[in-house]
Structure formats: structure tokens, C-alpha cells
Design an enzyme around this catalytic site. Structure first.
Site, PDB file in Angstrom:
ATOM      1  N   TYR A 142       3.356   3.777   4.232  1.00 12.51           N
ATOM      2  CA  TYR A 142       2.344   3.561   5.236  1.00 12.51           C
ATOM      3  C   TYR A 142       2.853   3.980   6.801  1.00 12.51           C
ATOM      4  O   TYR A 142       2.257   4.481   7.685  1.00 12.51           O
ATOM      5  CB  TYR A 142       1.911   2.046   5.595  1.00 12.51           C
ATOM      6  N   LYS A 193       8.307   1.814  -9.265  1.00 10.83           N
ATOM      7  CA  LYS A 193       8.110   3.037 -10.114  1.00 10.83           C
ATOM      8  C   LYS A 193       9.465   3.691 -10.096  1.00 10.83           C
ATOM      9  O   LYS A 193       9.495   4.821  -9.660  1.00 10.83           O
ATOM     10  CB  LYS A 193       7.038   3.858  -9.665  1.00 10.83           C
ATOM     11  N   ASP A 226       2.679   0.034 -12.483  1.00  8.81           N
ATOM     12  CA  ASP A 226       1.567   0.471 -13.072  1.00  8.81           C
ATOM     13  C   ASP A 226       1.449  -0.618 -14.369  1.00  8.81           C
ATOM     14  O   ASP A 226       0.230  -1.372 -14.693  1.00  8.81           O
ATOM     15  CB  ASP A 226       1.610   1.896 -13.770  1.00  8.81           C
ATOM     16  N   ASP A 250      -0.441  -3.402  -1.598  1.00 10.00           N
ATOM     17  CA  ASP A 250      -1.728  -3.312  -1.188  1.00 10.00           C
ATOM     18  C   ASP A 250      -2.852  -3.348  -2.227  1.00 10.00           C
ATOM     19  O   ASP A 250      -3.831  -3.892  -2.336  1.00 10.00           O
ATOM     20  CB  ASP A 250      -1.972  -1.779  -0.332  1.00 10.00           C
ATOM     21  N   ASP A 254      -5.112  -6.658  -4.169  1.00  8.11           N
ATOM     22  CA  ASP A 254      -6.802  -6.374  -4.357  1.00  8.11           C
ATOM     23  C   ASP A 254      -6.603  -6.862  -5.640  1.00  8.11           C
ATOM     24  O   ASP A 254      -7.942  -7.703  -5.862  1.00  8.11           O
ATOM     25  CB  ASP A 254      -7.248  -5.261  -4.165  1.00  8.11           C
TER      26      ASP A 254
END
Ligand code: IPM
Ligand code: MG
Length: 367
Positions: A142, A193, A226, A250, A254
Site C-alpha cells: 500500500y 507467501k 492462498d 484486505d 473481505d
């Protein structure tokens, strides 16, 4: 009398409508309980852009820095789709996060019993769900530099975003996750990751080291982000606290939010480090949902996430734990009574508008 300063930034779309319902609670708490909230208000997002060409003014930034807590609605909408990137509505929110150093974003995903049928997952998978996502909020892709689009001069352009994390940033966010886990089920799952990203390798190392040094009483697991996303929709109740970086947080938050039936239900808290002298943290509270421009101004907005964000504010900024519990119980009661805004409407329930939902929660709070 104690004074508690609140700075309201309702923003755009359904933000102002949802905030109006919080105002009712604040007004009542001041009058009936002498809670001493001092409320001021500013502009953020598209509404700030319309007023002064920036997504938040310097004056409002100063107020946000000076208050005890910021209550934030939502920003953005198609009206501002073509404004310059630097002053797009979201830039106001990112500036607040960065300048207030709100590095810890707490996003609970709780399934209210009354809503367990409205999840897209099978009821038994999400009944009783109570996950807390701790998302790093001031670092990563970000804010990493360089962040640009360069013209390569051969008809091609190159876009660059930079994922960058320093040790201290990973240490402080995982510290928050471990501390919070101790107040819950005592389990943390760290997601990154490391199989692809150097920032993931360091993330994993630092979380492991701080766990060993300070929090070995807490159960720690590591998951690739993932696989974590997959597990969130496969068996969400396996998680207690999830700690992850800004971008994965983020996305995963969601996903977690939608497990609970509606994005309109979930609050969040963004916290800074405790001040060395006063012990107080800078803080901003906001619903996870966005500005929902398609339904704004029609009384269709679900104010629950905004009201639950205010409950988090009572809990984390003002240590008003009893009042926070009462607000949360009031929400649960109103849902048990069958009241629903359209986003969570189902057969046999009573559909109400934003303001009726807010009134009902206030009256349940009053008892
Ligand atoms: C969120 C939002 C923001 C983010 C946007 C509005 C900049 O999606 O708070 O999750 O990406 O952090
Ligand atoms: Mg988001």
C-alpha cells in the site's frame, strides 16, 4: 466530568446515513449516562474533494490527530471515478491511517446467531463463528516505494508497486495479534507467501522469533495466504486470530466478512501504538463495508457495522467495556426480534429502513 473527544468523518455514500444512527447512541449516552462525548465533524473522501479539492483537508487531519478517536463512515463512489489519483476518495483514508500510524487493523468476523442462515456457506460451518483478523495497515504494498507507472518509450509502460516490510513492523503487528489471542482462544495463524515473496520469508521468521521469545504460551500456526483463503471458506471455525500483511489482510478480511452473511454487519478498529506517557492509542473505527453508492440516500443502508464500530471504540479507546457489551447485545437482540435491513432480509422477517434499525438498537440499548 470526563470528556471524550470523538471526531466524526461520515464520508460518502451510505457513510453519513450510517453515522446518523451512531449519533443517536452518542446523544443518548451523553444525556442519560453523562458519558461526556465531545463530538466534532469533518469531511473525507469525495465530499472533501468537492468542498476543497483534497480527499481530506489539513485542518481535518489536525483534528483527527488531536482527538481521542475517529469514527469513519465510508468513502468513494462513481462520481469521483475520474478525479486525479492523488486526491481520489480512498487517499483520504490512507492518509489518516499513515499519519495517525494506525498500524493494527482489527477486523472481527462474528456470525450473529440470527443470521447464520444468510451466509453463502452451510449453516453448520459458520454457526458460532468468531474470528479476528489482525491486518497490518501502514506498510506493505500500500505504501512501499517506488510506486509508479513509467513510460518505457517503446509504446510500453511499466507499473511498479513495492511490497516492503521491516522487522519492527512485523514484530509490532504480531505482538498485537498474540496479545489479543490471549484474551480469546489463544491461537494465532500467521499468513504470508514465503514460497514466493522475500517479505513472506521475513514475515515468517519474525513472527516465529517473537512467538518463541515472548508468546510461547499461545499456539502459533503458519499458513500460506492462498491456502489460508481456501481454509477460510472450507472450515472457517478452525481459526481464532489471523495475522497477516496489508494486502492479504484486505482480501482475507473481505472473505471472512462475507462468511457472516453480510458485509454490512462488520466493524473494524485501526489502532496505533500506545503513547509512551499516557498509554493511549490513536484510533479510528470504521465499518468494513464501503460507501455502497447504489443504495445511498434511500434508507436501505444497514447501520449495524457502523454501530458495532462505535462499540469497538467504547471498548478499545475508552475502556467502556460494559457499554460496549450492551451495544453489541442490543444489536443481537434486534436481530433476534426479526428486524432486518434489506441486505440481510429473509423470509418471515420484518424489513426496516436504516433509521428504524438505529432506533430499535437504541431502544434495546436503553433496556
Ligand atoms: C478496506 C478498503 C480500503 C483498503 C480501500 C477503501 C482503500 O478496501 O479498508 O479494506 O484497501 O484498505
Ligand atoms: Mg478492503
Amino acid at each position: 466530568m470526563t470528556t471524550r473527544s470523538l471526531f466524526l468523518l461520515p464520508g460518502d455514500g451510505i457513510g453519513p446515513e450510517a453515522m446518523d444512527e451512531v449519533r443517536k447512541l452518542i446523544g443518548h449516552m451523553n444525556e442519560a449516562l453523562g458519558s461526556g462525548f465531545e463530538v466534532s465533524e469533518g469531511l473525507v473522501g469525495g465530499s472533501a474533494y468537492d468542498a476543497h479539492g483534497k480527499s481530506i483537508s489539513d485542518t481535518d487531519m489536525e483534528k483527527a490527530l488531536a482527538c481521542d478517536a475517529v469514527l469513519f463512515g465510508a468513502v468513494g463512489g462513481p462520481k469521483w471515478d475520474s478525479v486525479p489519483y492523488d486526491v481520489r476518495p480512498e487517499a483520504g483514508l490512507l492518509r489518516l491511517r499513515k499519519e495517525l500510524e494506525l498500524f493494527a487493523n482489527l477486523r472481527p468476523a462474528i456470525c450473529y446467531p440470527a443470521l447464520s442462515a444468510s451466509s453463502s456457506l452451510k449453516q453448520e460451518l459458520i454457526e458460532g463463528l468468531d474470528i479476528l483478523i489482525v491486518r497490518e495497515l501502514t506498510g506493505g504494498v500500500y505504501f512501499g516505494e517506488p510506486k509508479e507507472i513509467i513510460d518505457l518509450g517503446n509504446g510500453q509502460k511499466r507499473a511498479i508497486d513495492t511490497q516492503v516490510y521491516d522487522t519492527f513492523e512485523i514484530e509490532r503487528i504480531s505482538g498485537v495479534a498474540f496479545e489479543l489471542a490471549r484474551t480469546r482462544q489463544n491461537r494465532v495463524t500467521s499468513m504470508e507467501k514465503r514460497n514466493v515473496m522475500k517479505s513472506g520469508v521475513l514475515w515468517n521468521e519474525v513472527v516465529t522469533a517473537i512467538h518463541k521469545a515472548k508468546y510461547s504460551d499461545v499456539t502459533l500456526d503458519h499458513m500460506l495466504a492462498d491456502a489460508g483463503g481456501m481454509q477460510l471458506v472450507r472450515q472457517p471455525k478452525q481459526f481464532d486470530v489471523i495475522v497477516t500483511d496489508n494486502l492479504f489482510g484486505d482480501m482475507l478480511s473481505d472473505v471472512a466478512a462475507m462468511l457472516t452473511g453480510s458485509l454490512g454487519m462488520l466493524p473494524s478498529a485501526s489502532l496505533g501504538a500506545p503513547d509512551a506517557k499516557t498509554g493511549k492509542r490513536k484510533a479510528l473505527y470504521e465499518p468494513v463495508h464501503g460507501s455502497a453508492p447504489d443504495i445511498s440516500g434511500q434508507g436501505l443502508a444497514n447501520p449495524i457495522a457502523m454501530i458495532a464500530s462505535f462499540a469497538m471504540c467504547l471498548r478499545y479507546s475508552f475502556e467502556m467495556v460494559e457499554e460496549a457489551d450492551r451495544v453489541e447485545s442490543a444489536i443481537a437482540k434486534v436481530l433476534d426480534d426479526g428486524l432486518r435491513t434489506r441486505d440481510i432480509m429473509s423470509d418471515g422477517m420484518r424489513e426496516v429502513n436504516t433509521s428504524t434499525m438505529g432506533d430499535a438498537i437504541l431502544s434495546a440499548f436503553q433496556g
